[in-house]
Design an enzyme around this catalytic site. Structure first.
Site, short mmCIF file in Angstrom:
data_model
loop_
_atom_site.label_atom_id
_atom_site.label_comp_id
_atom_site.label_asym_id
_atom_site.label_seq_id
_atom_site.Cartn_x
_atom_site.Cartn_y
_atom_site.Cartn_z
N TYR A 175 0.52 -1.14 0.02
CA TYR A 175 0.00 0.18 0.06
C TYR A 175 0.60 1.60 0.60
CZ TYR A 175 -3.58 3.45 1.76
OH TYR A 175 -4.18 4.54 2.13
N LYS B 32 4.81 8.82 9.10
CA LYS B 32 4.35 8.00 10.64
C LYS B 32 4.64 8.75 11.25
CE LYS B 32 1.36 5.01 8.00
NZ LYS B 32 1.17 3.86 7.45
N ASP C 289 9.61 3.05 -0.03
CA ASP C 289 7.94 3.68 0.66
C ASP C 289 8.19 3.22 2.17
OD1 ASP C 289 5.42 4.32 1.37
OD2 ASP C 289 4.55 3.67 0.40
#
Ligand SMILES: *Cc1c(COP(=O)(O)O)cnc(C)c1O
Length: 434
Positions: A146, A274, A241
């Site tokens: 994702y 995050k 990522d």
């Protein structure tokens, strides 16, 4: 619990009238596991309390950001001080420079970063940058990874290597995903075939190096090595990522973990989010100078944001970074994650439940089968009903893990050995029900 005393249920009913599905991000709705989502009233350290004042040991930590636990005093102080100086200016600040410098110190693959507000925005911008820098359109992503909800990334595999992806969301026109090729994670032969067919048209390969959006699946070292070699050979950019893994699996991110086995390994572009914001809306993407200079205002790749580099978010991120840079931080975090996974494994073994678990730094995953999976298809063979029994059994015993079998878990510096022991004891009871 009866509806009139269950404040979570009451809030959920109220929420569903005014917010689609009652939530502002789908996985929070408990759709996969059933039952009522817990509405959080407050959180401190390793715990949060729901609307019924029920306490939970929190293994989500806002899906990764809360690596220090909730309400770390140094972070709270930094945010309080920052708020008094203003919320947002839309003009540059020293704190942004400082945060950029601190990130670059521990991530040598990047010379420059741009700060944004969410992982989605960072990943989307990284793709645009890769396309702009290479002058090519096609991208490769992997099934089960994702990268946020940008249109071009909401895609599943087509029927073969010559056909590109199909949108996984309504509202994404086929034309938008026609340049996205979706391959199987950890499948080297398929990757080589794809490069042989499309290599010269590829702008980038984007990967979650340790995938946390299909529970916890590591890209194998040979797979990462082959991705790197092929990208270099064909002039495509390799994008890591690290929105989830950055500052989570190690101070230098997953790229530092792979560099232990692949000497000199570096991705071309890194996407972060995050932990970098410590719980505030903050994300980033970065690369070597020659790539980053394609970004506006220096170059022709447009990218912007009203709240980018927000002064309160950067204060929160900087204070978090200061704590995680302290010597021994990741060794201790890893030790606790391993204590948890080995404890769970022993409890499952004792109950005769097939089980496997893995962790890196403060990120972990567990599976209700014997061998660790290598790809998305294997993860999705998990028996839903058994997972849901485990999930609700833990929840009823005050342990909050991800409400979906395809999500990773997160432990924080605030989790104590007593918290872990309590978790393992709860799991031991639930495993007997499976
Ligand atoms: C969470 C996540 C994103 C998206 O970040 P948001 O801040 O939710 O937009 C992108 N990539 C990975 C690997 C993620 O885990």
């Amino acid at each position: 619990m009866t509806p009139n005393t269950d404040h979570n249920q009451t809030l959920f009913e109220r929420a569903k009238r005014v917010i689609p599905g009652g939530v502002n991000s789908p996985v929070r709705a408990f759709k996969a596991v059933g039952g009522t989502p817990r509405f959080v009233k407050r959180a401190q350290g390793a715990y949060f309390w729901d609307a019924n004042d029920q306490r939970y040991i929190d293994y989500i930590g806002s899906w990764g950001p809360m690596i220090l636990g909730h309400g770390h005093p140094a972070v709270v102080k930094a945010v309080q001080d920052a708020v008094l100086e203003g919320f947002s200016y839309g003009a540059p600040t020293e704190r942004e420079v400082e945060l950029a410098e601190e990130i670059l110190k521990v991530m040598p693959s990047m010379d420059m970063v741009r700060l944004v507000s969410s992982g989605t925005e960072a990943a989307m911008s990284a793709i645009r940058l890769a396309r702009g820098a290479t002058g090519r359109s096609k991208i490769i992503k992997f099934e089960g990874c994702y990268h946020g909800h940008a249109d071009a990334l909401l895609v599943k595999a087509g029927s073969g290597l010559a056909t590109f992806g199909h949108a996984t969301s309504a509202g994404v026109p086929p034309e938008v995903v026609q340049h996205t090729l979706v391959l199987e994670y950890n499948h080297i032969a398929q990757l080589e075939e794809a490069f042989a067919l499309h290599g010269r048209e590829l702008s980038c390969v984007m990967i979650e190096p340790i995938a946390g959006n299909m529970n916890f699946v590591r890209a194998s070292v040979p797979f990462i090595k082959r991705c790197r070699e092929l990208c270099t050979e064909y002039g495509a950019l390799f994008i890591f990522d690290e929105v989830m893994t950055g500052f989570r699996v190690a101070l230098g991110g997953a790229q530092s973990v792979y560099a232990r086995d692949i000497p000199g390994f570096e991705p071309d572009i890194t996407v972060m989010g995050k932990v970098i914001g410590g719980g505030m809306p903050l994300a980033a993407f970065g690369a070597k100078r020659g790539i980053m200079e394609h970004l506006a205002p220096l170059g022709g790749v447009y990218q912007a944001g009203t709240l980018s580099g927000n002064p309160v978010a950067t204060a929160c991120g900087l204070a978090t970074l200061r704590e995680i840079k302290k010597p021994g931080f990741y060794a201790e975090l890893s030790r606790k994650a391993q204590l948890l996974t080995t404890g769970l494994k022993a409890a499952a073994d004792a109950a005769g439940v097939p089980f496997s678990a893995d962790s890196e730094g403060g990120m972990f995953g567990f599976f209700l089968f014997k061998d660790l999976p290598q790809n998305y298809a294997k993860v999705m063979t998990t028996n839903n009903q058994r997972f849901n029994t485990l999930f609700h059994g833990l929840l009823d015993r005050g342990v909050y893990v991800a409400p979906a079998l395809y999500e990773a878990g997160f432990i924080s510096a605030a989790h104590t050995e007593a918290d872990i022991a309590e978790t393992v004891a709860a799991a031991a009871e639930v495993f007997k029900l499976l």
